[in-house]
Design a protein around this motif. Structure first.
Motif, PDB file in Angstrom:
ATOM      1  N   PHE A   1       1.006  -1.202   0.209  1.00  5.63           N
ATOM      2  CA  PHE A   1      -0.050  -0.006   0.171  1.00  5.63           C
ATOM      3  C   PHE A   1       1.158   1.234  -0.129  1.00  5.63           C
ATOM      4  CE2 PHE A   1      -1.995  -3.429   2.360  1.00  5.63           C
ATOM      5  CZ  PHE A   1      -3.090  -3.561   2.226  1.00  5.63           C
ATOM      6  N   PHE A   2       0.573   2.342  -0.638  1.00  4.56           N
ATOM      7  CA  PHE A   2       1.110   3.545  -0.763  1.00  4.56           C
ATOM      8  C   PHE A   2       0.060   4.745  -0.520  1.00  4.56           C
ATOM      9  CE2 PHE A   2       3.688   0.726  -3.123  1.00  4.56           C
ATOM     10  CZ  PHE A   2       5.079   0.643  -2.600  1.00  4.56           C
ATOM     11  N   ASN A   3      -0.931   4.406   0.152  1.00  2.00           N
ATOM     12  CA  ASN A   3      -1.997   5.404   0.110  1.00  2.00           C
ATOM     13  C   ASN A   3      -1.936   6.147   1.603  1.00  2.00           C
ATOM     14  OD1 ASN A   3      -3.379   4.072  -2.185  1.00  2.00           O
ATOM     15  ND2 ASN A   3      -3.628   2.507  -1.051  1.00  2.00           N
ATOM     16  N   LYS A   4      -2.540   7.359   1.412  1.00  2.00           N
ATOM     17  CA  LYS A   4      -2.942   8.283   2.508  1.00  2.00           C
ATOM     18  C   LYS A   4      -3.966   7.915   3.162  1.00  2.00           C
ATOM     19  CE  LYS A   4       0.143  11.672   0.496  1.00  2.00           C
ATOM     20  NZ  LYS A   4       0.156  13.171   0.058  1.00  2.00           N
ATOM     21  N   THR A   5      -4.794   6.890   2.804  1.00  2.00           N
ATOM     22  CA  THR A   5      -6.203   6.565   3.205  1.00  2.00           C
ATOM     23  C   THR A   5      -6.052   5.586   4.520  1.00  2.00           C
ATOM     24  OG1 THR A   5      -7.081   6.753   1.130  1.00  2.00           O
ATOM     25  CG2 THR A   5      -8.330   5.577   2.813  1.00  2.00           C
ATOM     26  N   PRO A   6      -6.469   5.867   5.832  1.00  2.91           N
ATOM     27  CA  PRO A   6      -6.437   4.893   6.874  1.00  2.91           C
ATOM     28  C   PRO A   6      -7.222   3.579   6.435  1.00  2.91           C
ATOM     29  CG  PRO A   6      -8.077   6.405   7.172  1.00  2.91           C
ATOM     30  CD  PRO A   6      -7.457   6.896   5.967  1.00  2.91           C
ATOM     31  N   PHE A   7      -6.759   2.317   6.722  1.00  4.80           N
ATOM     32  CA  PHE A   7      -7.399   1.054   6.364  1.00  4.80           C
ATOM     33  C   PHE A   7      -7.136   0.058   7.405  1.00  4.80           C
ATOM     34  CE2 PHE A   7      -2.972   0.971   4.796  1.00  4.80           C
ATOM     35  CZ  PHE A   7      -2.644  -0.267   5.213  1.00  4.80           C
ATOM     36  N   VAL A   8      -7.946  -0.939   7.336  1.00  6.85           N
ATOM     37  CA  VAL A   8      -7.655  -1.996   8.221  1.00  6.85           C
ATOM     38  C   VAL A   8      -7.842  -3.121   7.296  1.00  6.85           C
ATOM     39  CG1 VAL A   8      -8.564  -3.425  10.087  1.00  6.85           C
ATOM     40  CG2 VAL A   8      -8.869  -1.005  10.202  1.00  6.85           C
ATOM     41  N   VAL A   9      -6.793  -4.414   7.421  1.00  2.00           N
ATOM     42  CA  VAL A   9      -6.902  -5.498   6.705  1.00  2.00           C
ATOM     43  C   VAL A   9      -7.574  -6.562   7.408  1.00  2.00           C
ATOM     44  CG1 VAL A   9      -5.523  -7.237   5.579  1.00  2.00           C
ATOM     45  CG2 VAL A   9      -4.665  -4.926   5.482  1.00  2.00           C
ATOM     46  N   LEU A  10      -8.546  -7.047   7.006  1.00  2.00           N
ATOM     47  CA  LEU A  10      -9.314  -7.863   7.662  1.00  2.00           C
ATOM     48  C   LEU A  10      -9.182  -9.466   7.379  1.00  2.00           C
ATOM     49  CD1 LEU A  10     -12.654  -6.296   7.449  1.00  2.00           C
ATOM     50  CD2 LEU A  10     -11.269  -6.275   9.378  1.00  2.00           C
ATOM     51  N   GLY A  11      -8.675  -9.880   6.185  1.00  5.71           N
ATOM     52  CA  GLY A  11      -8.585 -11.144   5.783  1.00  5.71           C
ATOM     53  C   GLY A  11      -8.350 -11.135   4.271  1.00  5.71           C
ATOM     54  N   ALA A  12      -8.170 -12.652   3.986  1.00  8.40           N
ATOM     55  CA  ALA A  12      -7.927 -13.124   2.573  1.00  8.40           C
ATOM     56  C   ALA A  12      -8.455 -14.301   2.221  1.00  8.40           C
ATOM     57  CB  ALA A  12      -6.493 -12.785   2.015  1.00  8.40           C
ATOM     58  N   ALA A  13      -8.463 -14.512   0.713  1.00  9.71           N
ATOM     59  CA  ALA A  13      -8.986 -15.952   0.434  1.00  9.71           C
ATOM     60  C   ALA A  13      -8.433 -16.083  -0.993  1.00  9.71           C
ATOM     61  CB  ALA A  13     -10.597 -15.982   0.378  1.00  9.71           C
ATOM     62  N   TRP A  14      -8.357 -17.531  -1.219  1.00 11.12           N
ATOM     63  CA  TRP A  14      -7.812 -18.066  -2.301  1.00 11.12           C
ATOM     64  C   TRP A  14      -8.940 -18.681  -3.140  1.00 11.12           C
ATOM     65  CZ3 TRP A  14      -2.622 -17.156  -4.097  1.00 11.12           C
ATOM     66  CH2 TRP A  14      -1.896 -16.740  -3.137  1.00 11.12           C
ATOM     67  N   VAL A  15      -8.817 -18.637  -4.504  1.00 15.77           N
ATOM     68  CA  VAL A  15      -9.520 -19.626  -5.217  1.00 15.77           C
ATOM     69  C   VAL A  15      -8.536 -20.233  -6.244  1.00 15.77           C
ATOM     70  CG1 VAL A  15     -11.345 -20.001  -6.927  1.00 15.77           C
ATOM     71  CG2 VAL A  15     -11.734 -18.372  -5.062  1.00 15.77           C
TER      72      VAL A  15
END
Length: 685
Positions: free
Chosen positions: A665-679
């Motif tokens: 990420f290179f953004n100036k936006t606050p965020f939270v990473v919650l999780g991920a998934a594969w297919v």
């Protein structure tokens, strides 16, 4: 697994980058793991805080922060060889030079008693007297020759004597007295001077003294105790023979108000500085003392490979402290600056006679390892490299929004590791890395908690930063946030075709700056002086004005103007332009009156987030040794609280290999990473 069947992927994690990346390539940079077992998502990742330059002026100083200490409503800072006293409030800090020390690099120890702040730099000691507002070198001839560190306990300064196994105590509540002194003297009632039989090195201004005599004391002096007088040193420190004057009180001494002597007295008259050498030694194992700290009313004396714990036993004729023989720690430290105390805890980079022992936390009086195998391996590489080593390690303890972090910085190795103390357990310490955009170590070298705000002093430049978790840049520079996850390998090492990778991200709402300050105007120079939030009034920023009286002419309410910043210091001085281009070109408005009443300037509220933030994904198919091209996916519109960033058709792995994702990420936006998934689909042979 059938095609298009999704499987959760645990993207959340901390630093576990093993010596061979195929074992584990996990890294977390400028993000940290947050755990809430009762939450909908027990694990998530939050961004680290950003930095705001306070714009504090440091004169001609070019070096970085060596130490920072908060005491009695002020921040004491050493940048290069200059000592600063910082006062004020958030957004309106003021720097004042109070003195200089004899070195310009290296560790500086600072502590305080009730009215004195002591500084030691390995070569000398200095005292800032908060009552007298004086900065003086410690000239007592009994002061250690190589004072490498200092701490305070029960009224005594304790100084570690570098290159030896000795430490020494000051006189009780008096940092200028370390050995005391006795001298005969003669008096001159015309000048009120006492001329000593020795130098005046041990007779600093404000030190209490008493008199004895076999003749007659100069009037109106009397024998003591109980009567005590206070020194006014005259001439240079260490002058031989020394000259002094006397005062009836400490306040008079620092004000220079001397006693009027009416007679010269008759021999033999003797003056006494109450004090004696209070010297201790660490002797449980061979080694020299390298650091000292206090925790739980105990003093921890660190040598290279062992740490002795001493307590105030209140016994003895010249040393009230005694070693607790049951509390020896079988590790020391190679880095004086790594030892950090705060929040009822102590952390340090540990070493014993057989090598580095990782990072330790003191719990009670027991040293507990808090580094993992991956970090221990990396630290061992630093220690083995003659170009870096670990002696320059600097530790900081900080609490941000209820979470405690221990920062461990390495300047020569150019890296910063951070322990999330609040989220860690002994079995699972949570470490992450922090760095600036080009990959260099994080700027933070020193820390101050002042006026309810955390601040960092920069390691390589005269900058003082405010720590702000609502700011997503380092003083305007973008922050690269990265997570390398665990390798995903199929059972039986079959080939994989990954059809989709998705990342769940929770975005914050729009952030606005809402900054205002009173101002004054000068109609002759067109200069506007602003008192608050110095760092925000920068060239090109849009502002509006208001007043409960009259604005300086021809300025008007409900009109947008643009700033021309004139200085980098405090208070901020600006001129105003009619357009942003005029501001950039330096074309200012001619102010014809100073205005009246309370005039206020407002930074025009503006969104400080990017409108279309994106996330980058790259994939390693060789266990994290190399990564493919960056591919981006939208992060969702600003304020869109839930969004799934999706990457499709990510290719096929060779037999026996897995997928290792890296998100950035290179953004100036606050965020939270919650999780991920594969297919993905397991392919036949």
């Amino acid at each position: 697994m059938a095609n298009n069947d999704a499987k959760d992927y645990d993207i959340v994690g901390s630093y576990d980058n093993q010596r061979v990346s195929t074992i584990n390539a996990e890294r977390t940079v400028n993000m940290f793991e947050y755990l809430d077992p009762q939450g909908k998502r027990p694990k998530s990742m939050l961004p680290t805080a950003g930095l705001v330059d306070t714009m504090l002026p440091f004169g001609a100083e070019t070096e970085g922060a060596r130490q920072t200490f908060v005491f009695d409503g002020a921040i004491y800072q050493v940048f290069g060889s200059t000592v600063y006293r910082t006062t004020g409030t958030t957004g309106n800090l003021i720097n004042t030079v109070i003195g200089t020390i004899g070195t310009s690099a290296g560790y500086v120890g600072i502590d305080a008693n009730t009215f004195q702040v002591i500084f030691v730099d390995g070569q000398a000691g200095y005292i800032w007297d908060t009552n007298a507002s004086t900065f003086e070198p410690i000239t007592d001839t009994g002061f250690p020759a190589a004072p490498v560190d200092v701490c305070y306990l029960d009224g005594f300064f304790v100084v570690a004597h570098g290159g030896t196994n000795e430490f020494q105590l000051s006189s009780y509540n008096q940092g200028m007295v370390w050995s005391g002194a006795t001298a005969t003297f003669t008096a001159d009632s015309t000048t009120d001077l006492l001329t000593l039989s020795i130098s005046n090195a041990n007779f600093a201004t404000g030190i209490p003294v008493t008199f004895t005599t076999t003749g007659t004391l100069p009037a109106p002096l009397v024998v003591g105790p109980p009567t005590t007088y206070y020194v006014i040193r005259v001439g240079t420190a260490g002058q031989n023979p020394g000259t002094i004057k006397l005062a009836t009180t400490y306040a008079n001494a620092i004000a220079g108000t001397a006693i009027d002597l009416t007679t010269n007295g008759a021999p033999t008259n003797t003056i006494h500085v109450a004090g004696q050498v209070q010297l201790g030694q660490i002797t449980s194992h061979p080694g020299t003392i390298v650091a000292c700290r206090t925790l739980h009313r105990r003093i921890f004396f660190f040598s290279q490979n062992y740490t002795e714990v001493w307590e105030n036993a209140g016994v003895g004729t010249n040393l009230p402290f005694r070693r607790n023989n049951s509390l020896l720690m079988e590790v020391g430290t190679p880095a004086i600056g790594s030892v950090a105390v705060g929040f009822d805890r102590m952390f340090f980079l540990a070493q014993d006679k057989d090598g580095l022992a990782g990072v330790m936390e003191v719990r009670g009086t027991e040293s507990i390892p808090v580094s993992n195998r991956a970090l221990d391996y990396q630290l061992a590489q630093y220690a083995a490299d003659p170009a870096s080593g670990v002696a320059d390690a600097r530790g900081i303890l900080i609490k941000e929004n209820g979470l405690i972090f221990y920062r461990l910085n390495f300047t020569l190795a150019n890296h910063t590791f951070v322990l999330n103390v609040s989220m860690s357990t002994q079995e699972s310490p949570k470490w992450h890395e922090e760095e600036v955009l080009n990959g260099d170590r994080h700027p933070a070298q020193t820390h101050a908690y002042f006026d309810g705000v955390n601040y960092y002093g920069s390691y390589n430049s005269p900058h003082f930063y405010r720590v702000d978790d609502q700011v997503s840049t380092n003083a305007g520079e973008a922050i690269r946030r990265m997570r390398i996850g665990r390798q995903m390998s199929p059972e039986g090492y079959t080939r994989l075709r990954v059809d989709r990778f998705q990342l769940d991200v929770l975005q914050g709402a729009e952030q606005f700056l809402d900054i205002q300050s009173p101002f004054t105007a000068n109609a002759t120079t067109d200069i506007i002086t602003i008192s608050n939030f110095q760092e925000f009034w920068q060239t090109g920023e849009a502002v509006r004005l208001d007043s409960n009286g009259a604005l300086p002419a021809p300025l008007a309410k409900n009109t947008i103007y643009f700033i021309i910043r004139l200085n980098a210091g405090i208070p901020a001085t600006i001129r105003l332009a009619a357009t942003q281009q005029d501001a950039i070109d330096g074309i200012s408005i001619d102010i014809t009156t100073a205005g009246s009443g309370l005039n206020t300037i407002y930074l025009v509220p503006r969104v400080i987030n990017e409108e279309s933030p994106v996330i980058f994904l790259s994939i390693s198919k060789d266990g994290g040794q190399t990564y493919g091209n960056l591919t981006k996916a939208p992060m969702g519109a600003i304020g869109q609280r839930t969004f799934r960033s999706v990457w499709r058709k990510l290719g096929t792995t060779p037999r026996g290999q897995g997928y290792t994702p890296k998100i950035e990420f290179f953004n100036k936006t606050p965020f939270v990473v919650l999780g991920a998934a594969w297919v993905f689909e397991q392919l036949p042979e």
